[in-house]
Design an enzyme around this catalytic site. Structure first.
Site: not given
Ligand code: THU
Length: 136
Positions: A48, A57, A90, A59, A93, A46
């Site tokens: 940010e 993310c 999530c 993924e 994803c 990830n």
């Protein structure tokens, strides 16, 4: 289905990449490795951003790496977190996985402690939106 040995190897890679995740805002590190249909493996973490909504993310980071190397089909995706309970991808994803996978695509969570939980994409996103809906 990935074998236990394959999961262990792929989770080890995802676990290493997790350690370089850029997560200064949440402190929640995620590492992912994608196994393509031609059995190549791509990892991501990830990333940010101070503008929180721009966060990428792990993924999607791993899937973008796979697609950038020419892959178009995902066989399995393994995510690694340090949580004590299973952490599925999530919803955004799952939709990304769906673009390059199908109901049988394996989605596997592994903890840094070595616990694993296995799902299929069909378990987690049973009514996926796809181009067959928008362009019948
Ligand atoms: N995160 C992922 O990398 N993958 C998911 O499927 C869920 C959440 C990241 C995004 C953010 O950096 C942190 O976890 C906390 O939400």
């Amino acid at each position: 289905m990935l074998t236990k040995a394959e999961i262990a190897a792929v989770a080890a890679l995802a676990g290493r990449v997790r350690l370089v995740a850029y997560a200064p805002h949440s402190g929640f590190l995620v590492g992912v490795a994608v196994v393509t249909s031609d059995d190549r493996v791509f990892a991501g973490c990830n990333v940010e951003n101070a503008s929180y909504g721009l966060t990428l993310c792990a993924e999607r980071s791993a899937i973008a790496a796979a697609v950038g190397a020419g892959a178009r089909a995902i066989r399995a995706i393994v995510l690694v977190t340090a949580t004590g309970r299973a952490c599925p991808p999530c919803g955004a994803c799952l939709q990304w996985i769906s673009e390059f996978g199908g109901p049988e695509t394996e989605v596997i969570w592994a903890s840094v402690a070595g616990d694993t939980v296995r799902w299929t994409l069909g378990d987690l996103l049973p009514c996926a939106f796809g181009s067959s809906v928008s362009r019948p």
